[in-house]
Motif scaffolding. Structure first.
Motif, PDB file in Angstrom:
ATOM      1  N   LEU A  29       3.186  -1.705  -5.054  1.00  0.00           N
ATOM      2  CA  LEU A  29       2.359  -1.028  -6.046  1.00  0.00           C
ATOM      3  C   LEU A  29       1.079  -1.824  -6.287  1.00  0.00           C
ATOM      4  CD1 LEU A  29       5.040  -0.123  -8.753  1.00  0.00           C
ATOM      5  CD2 LEU A  29       3.956   1.460  -7.154  1.00  0.00           C
ATOM      6  N   ALA A  30       0.062  -1.126  -6.751  1.00  0.00           N
ATOM      7  CA  ALA A  30      -1.151  -1.823  -7.176  1.00  0.00           C
ATOM      8  C   ALA A  30      -0.850  -2.584  -8.459  1.00  0.00           C
ATOM      9  CB  ALA A  30      -2.278  -0.830  -7.407  1.00  0.00           C
ATOM     10  N   PRO A  31      -1.325  -3.819  -8.616  1.00  0.00           N
ATOM     11  CA  PRO A  31      -1.040  -4.588  -9.834  1.00  0.00           C
ATOM     12  C   PRO A  31      -1.431  -3.853 -11.112  1.00  0.00           C
ATOM     13  CG  PRO A  31      -2.002  -6.012  -8.163  1.00  0.00           C
ATOM     14  CD  PRO A  31      -2.080  -4.614  -7.626  1.00  0.00           C
ATOM     15  N   VAL A 149      -9.458  -0.849  -5.046  1.00  0.00           N
ATOM     16  CA  VAL A 149      -9.915  -1.865  -4.088  1.00  0.00           C
ATOM     17  C   VAL A 149      -8.745  -2.725  -3.622  1.00  0.00           C
ATOM     18  CG1 VAL A 149     -11.383  -3.888  -3.802  1.00  0.00           C
ATOM     19  CG2 VAL A 149     -12.264  -1.870  -4.991  1.00  0.00           C
ATOM     20  N   ALA A 150      -7.792  -3.016  -4.535  1.00  0.00           N
ATOM     21  CA  ALA A 150      -6.613  -3.787  -4.140  1.00  0.00           C
ATOM     22  C   ALA A 150      -5.825  -3.041  -3.064  1.00  0.00           C
ATOM     23  CB  ALA A 150      -5.729  -4.045  -5.359  1.00  0.00           C
ATOM     24  N   ILE A 151      -5.717  -1.735  -3.211  1.00  0.00           N
ATOM     25  CA  ILE A 151      -5.020  -0.934  -2.200  1.00  0.00           C
ATOM     26  C   ILE A 151      -5.801  -0.943  -0.890  1.00  0.00           C
ATOM     27  CG2 ILE A 151      -4.328   1.430  -1.597  1.00  0.00           C
ATOM     28  CD1 ILE A 151      -3.709   1.846  -4.586  1.00  0.00           C
ATOM     29  N   PHE A 152      -7.127  -0.795  -0.969  1.00  0.00           N
ATOM     30  CA  PHE A 152      -7.949  -0.814   0.244  1.00  0.00           C
ATOM     31  C   PHE A 152      -7.749  -2.116   1.011  1.00  0.00           C
ATOM     32  CE2 PHE A 152     -11.429   2.235  -1.526  1.00  0.00           C
ATOM     33  CZ  PHE A 152     -10.521   3.279  -1.426  1.00  0.00           C
ATOM     34  N   ARG A 153      -7.796  -3.234   0.294  1.00  0.00           N
ATOM     35  CA  ARG A 153      -7.671  -4.533   0.963  1.00  0.00           C
ATOM     36  C   ARG A 153      -6.267  -4.725   1.523  1.00  0.00           C
ATOM     37  NH1 ARG A 153     -10.898  -7.892  -3.778  1.00  0.00           N
ATOM     38  NH2 ARG A 153     -12.997  -7.237  -3.164  1.00  0.00           N
ATOM     39  N   ASP A 154      -5.272  -4.185   0.820  1.00  0.00           N
ATOM     40  CA  ASP A 154      -3.891  -4.371   1.244  1.00  0.00           C
ATOM     41  C   ASP A 154      -3.610  -3.698   2.571  1.00  0.00           C
ATOM     42  OD1 ASP A 154      -1.195  -5.186   0.976  1.00  0.00           O
ATOM     43  OD2 ASP A 154      -0.662  -3.209   0.213  1.00  0.00           O
ATOM     44  N   LYS A 412      -2.004   5.004  -1.123  1.00  0.00           N
ATOM     45  CA  LYS A 412      -1.669   4.358   0.148  1.00  0.00           C
ATOM     46  C   LYS A 412      -1.182   5.358   1.186  1.00  0.00           C
ATOM     47  CE  LYS A 412      -0.549  -0.453  -0.999  1.00  0.00           C
ATOM     48  NZ  LYS A 412       0.529  -1.459  -1.026  1.00  0.00           N
ATOM     49  N   PRO A 413      -0.181   6.209   0.844  1.00  0.00           N
ATOM     50  CA  PRO A 413       0.242   7.215   1.832  1.00  0.00           C
ATOM     51  C   PRO A 413      -0.882   8.135   2.282  1.00  0.00           C
ATOM     52  CG  PRO A 413       1.850   7.040   0.059  1.00  0.00           C
ATOM     53  CD  PRO A 413       0.666   6.226  -0.353  1.00  0.00           C
ATOM     54  N   LEU A 414      -1.807   8.468   1.356  1.00  0.00           N
ATOM     55  CA  LEU A 414      -2.927   9.332   1.724  1.00  0.00           C
ATOM     56  C   LEU A 414      -3.830   8.644   2.746  1.00  0.00           C
ATOM     57  CD1 LEU A 414      -4.611  11.898   1.290  1.00  0.00           C
ATOM     58  CD2 LEU A 414      -5.785  10.704  -0.578  1.00  0.00           C
TER      59      LEU A 414
END
Length: 851
Positions: A29-31, A149-154, A412-414
């Motif tokens: 999950l995103a923080p 942005v955290a999801i993008f970087r992950d 993320k799935p998208l």
């Protein structure tokens, strides 16, 4: 007892925040999503403990979380300035400028549209005034980039996508809070209800904030050199500054504090690194990353803690209204993304944004702590009716948690569904090729290490065997040779070359052999080269390389300042920056030329390596020519800059030698510190770039002209008073065919080219052009272009004729050269306007401005 409990509560929240980071990573999950959930849980549990009849043991600590000892304004004033400031420090402002049109639409236009869409959609159903519906729209228009942005970087999303989202959010907060303040004033009766007045207030907030932020940023930048070597002082200044500029703007100047902080942060982002040592700037950014982590996490948890109190009276009707907010917000965002952005690309204001990017940005419009804090502020205002308070707080809170729990868990799935996290077929093929070569190198390195340390070959084989197997697997999976065209291989190579070029520039920055200004300029240019290579391969790369050497708009503006206001300091600085940047670029390109046959050719093939070498050679040649243009005009200055570069390199070597001796215990700490201080003093002197004097003193230039060489000093001084100095850069059009002749031009140094229908005539130092149209009274009959950097003296029509009437010798000389030029060009229609003075001895004048 309350103060210790508050401190304990904050400390406890920091402990929870630190544990949430690894937990969020484990859960995928995103923080921000987990912080919101934990904050709501803390608020709910605290309320249960406070109001339960079973025990009073936890009442004091629970009361702190139920009735927070700070209000919404304190939260904003405490956390918002540093969050905005840290974001501006980390952004690549120069790269963002390429998408300025897209970011402006997403950040400002989208806020206004979202406010209107949501307000108009809710008004018929909500049973509250339209201004209250619009106010809710403004509150939920702020986006939170942290989770996205955290999801993008992950998952490794494209860098441009991250820049767009961060840039949008940075200015989005400013626009939304400005609109919120105006609508809030209208709702409470402190602002005019006239739309025109509201719009003027919005413009005043924005423009005033930008101006105040720019001035403040310039002031801080000028304070940095006073504490250049003191890292702690830099951090202290930078922490105090955003609070000061925010409060001055918001409380004293009556403009947007958010906009002021953002504008000031951008100024410091661009100019600050050149006023601080590289180590100091890195340290400052590291400290700010920690501060921003605390601030963003605390504001999210604190804002989430009050959610149970805000949602306590929520009804099914309120849930329906939240659904309406969700639909209207999505519709507004889709309208902007799929309606406005294509228009920008059609008008060539910005590069196109792909459909997958738009879909991710549509679904990634998550809301966060700022929205919750603004909603909390509504509940604290006593003049707002209770039903309006409930409507706004429930709608805003419900929408925030919908975006976090739905958008945050499905983004993320998208991204994976749209394949934005995957390597392209070309990159995948390159990955296999890199693996095959790298793993074989590792296998050989293991064998060499075993031999050096006398480890049994059988043990070495056991360790090296898996690497050999993986290398063979990668080689078998690699379809680069069969499945990828040469064109794609070249694109791959160009991307690899730009990455290597970036690393080389950063190495020079770390070694302090290059100035921060030149490094920043080169990094932005290399970024554009990489983007253009990915988008259009070799053709776009070459176009971008040519654009890098072209003169930007700032040169034209600086030239106009010199021409009309006699201010040449800015122009001299730009030329000095250009030479230093070209010098560093040429050095780095020389390193790249050696890198290609060593690393790229084995990966992509000898033929592709040869093509890449040709491309780099062309860039080196063009860069060398541009360097030569400046060097020929200002050889002494160029020598000083070359000497400065070598001196910096020598100081780096000297510093490394002392460090090595210290680490080997050859010298002690006292001696090492003494030697290091000597190096630091020498480096401080080397960091000061010599000032370039353009040599545009009118009297001096006039005395250098052969036309006036025999005249007495007082006559030259009188003539000089009639003339205006002008500086020209290579390729600049000085005269255009067909325009009205209004001046004659004397060449003090440099070279120009007169282009007629039938021929081109180069002219150099001491010659004059543009006078024929003045004498004959006809339009210009030729184009005149600067071949190199030129220093010219410009004489107006009236003064030119007055000068000839007073000086018989000069008039006869001009008449003679005009007749020579006219007879030389009888094949042209009307004769060239352009020059007087026959062509020199037949030896061509260098395009770089050879005198």
């Amino acid at each position: 007892m309350e103060a210790p409990l508050i401190i304990a509560a904050v400390a406890g929240l920091l402990v929870i925040i630190s544990l949430i980071q690894p937990l969020a990573a484990r859960l995928g999950l995103a923080p921000s999503v987990l912080l919101a959930i934990v904050g709501v849980a803390i608020g709910t549990v605290a309320a249960q403990l406070l109001f339960t009849t079973k025990t009073d043991a936890f009442n004091e600590i629970a009361r702190i979380f139920v009735f927070l000892p700070i209000d919404s304004q304190t939260i904003l004033f405490t956390f918002l300035p540093i969050l905005l400031f840290q974001t501006t420090l980390t952004l690549d402002v120069r790269r963002m400028a390429e998408d300025a049109g897209v970011i402006f639409v997403l950040a400002v236009v989208a806020v206004l549209i979202a406010t209107a869409f949501i307000g108009i959609a809710l008004y018929p159903l909500a049973g509250v005034p339209l201004v209250a519906c619009l106010l809710l729209g403004a509150i939920v228009a702020t986006t939170d980039p942290v989770a996205v942005v955290a999801i993008f970087r992950d998952i490794g999303a494209p860098a441009r996508l991250g820049r767009l989202v961060e840039g949008e959010s940075l200015l989005n907060d400013a626009a939304a809070i400005a609109v919120f303040a105006i609508l809030f004033g209208i709702l409470t009766g402190t602002e005019s209800r006239q739309p025109a007045m509201a719009f003027l207030a919005f413009v005043n907030d924005f423009v005033g904030g930008i101006l105040l932020g720019y001035i403040g940023g310039q002031m801080l930048v000028r304070l940095f050199p006073l504490v250049r070597e003191y890292r702690l002082a830099h951090v202290t200044l930078s922490v105090a500054f955003p609070y000061l500029i925010y409060i001055i703007a918001d409380q004293l100047a009556g403009v947007s504090g958010v906009v002021a902080v953002v504008a000031a942060g951008m100024v410091i982002n661009v100019m600050g690194p050149s006023r601080i040592t590289p180590d100091g700037w890195s340290y400052l950014q590291d400290v700010w990353e920690q501060i921003a982590f605390w601030a963003s996490s605390l504001i999210f948890v604190i804002a989430s803690i009050v959610v149970p109190r805000l949602m306590v009276d929520m009804t099914w009707f309120d849930i329906a209204l939240v659904g309406m907010v969700i639909v209207a917000a999505l519709a507004a965002r889709a309208f902007v993304l799929f309606g406005f952005l294509p228009l920008l690309s059609i008008l060539r204001i910005s590069q196109p944004v792909s459909t997958p990017y738009k879909i991710v940005m549509l679904w990634g419009g998550m809301r966060g702590a700022v929205t919750l804090t603004l909603a909390l502020g509504i509940t604290e205002h006593t003049s707002i009716a209770p039903d309006i308070k409930s409507f706004i707080t429930v709608g805003a809170t419900g929408f925030v948690f919908f975006t976090l729990l739905v958008y945050g868990t499905t983004l993320k799935p998208l991204i994976r569904l749209l394949k934005l996290d995957r390597l392209s077929p070309i990159d995948a093929a390159l990955r296999n090729q890199v693996l095959a070569l790298a793993l074989e190198d590792v296998r050989e390195g293991v064998a060499q290490a075993a031999s050096a340390y006398r480890i049994a070959p059988s043990i070495a084989e056991t360790v090296a065997s898996p690497y050999h197997t993986r290398a063979e697997t990668a080689a078998q999976a690699n379809e680069l040779a069969e499945g990828v065209l040469d064109r794609d291989r070249i694109t791959l190579g160009l991307v690899a070359v730009t990455n290597r070029e970036r690393e080389a520039v950063l190495r020079h920055f770390r070694e302090r052999t290059a100035s921060t200004q030149s490094v920043q300029t080169l990094m932005a240019q290399i970024g554009r080269l990489g983007d253009r290579a990915r988008a259009g391969g070799r053709l776009e790369y070459n176009r971008a390389a040519r654009q890098i050497l072209a003169f930007p708009l700032s040169f034209r503006i600086a030239q106009a300042m010199q021409r009309w206001f006699k201010r040449d300091r800015w122009l001299a600085g730009l030329i000095a920056d250009r030479y230093e940047t070209l010098l560093l670029s040429h050095i780095v390109l020389s390193e790249i030329a050696e890198f290609i046959p060593q690393k790229i050719s084995p990966l992509l093939g000898a033929r592709v390596g040869e093509i890449l070498c040709e491309i780099i050679d062309q860039r080196m040649e063009a860069t060398a020519l541009a360097l030569k243009a400046v060097r020929l005009q200002y050889p002494d200055y160029a020598d000083r800059l070359d000497q400065r570069f070598l001196k910096k390199a020598a100081l780096r070597l000297e510093e490394n030698t002392y460090r090595s001796l210290f680490q080997q215990n050859v010298i002690g700490a006292e001696l090492h510190n003494d030697l290091q201080n000597v190096v630091s003093e020498a480096r401080e002197e080397a960091d000061r770039r010599p000032r370039l004097d353009l040599g545009l003193n009118t009297e001096t230039l006039a005395a250098q002209l052969p036309f006036f060489s025999d005249l007495p000093a007082d006559r030259i001084k009188a003539i000089a008073r009639l003339m205006r100095p002008r500086f020209a850069v290579p390729g600049e059009a000085l005269i255009r065919k067909g325009e009205r002749g209004d001046a004659a031009y004397f060449i003090s140094s440099g070279a120009v080219e007169v282009k007629t229908q039938s021929m081109s005539i180069p002219l150099g130092r001491g010659e004059v052009f543009g006078e024929i149209a003045l004498i004959k009274g006809t339009p210009r009959t030729a184009d005149v272009v600067a071949l190199g950097y030129c220093r010219l003296l410009v004489l107006s029509t009236h003064d030119f004729k007055q000068l000839l009437s007073r000086d018989e010798q000069l008039r006869l000389h001009i008449d003679r050269v005009v007749q020579e030029r006219l007879s030389m060009n009888r094949d042209s229609a009307d004769g060239p306007d352009g020059s007087s003075g026959a062509q020199d001895s037949g030896e061509p004048i260098a395009a770089s401005g050879q005198e």
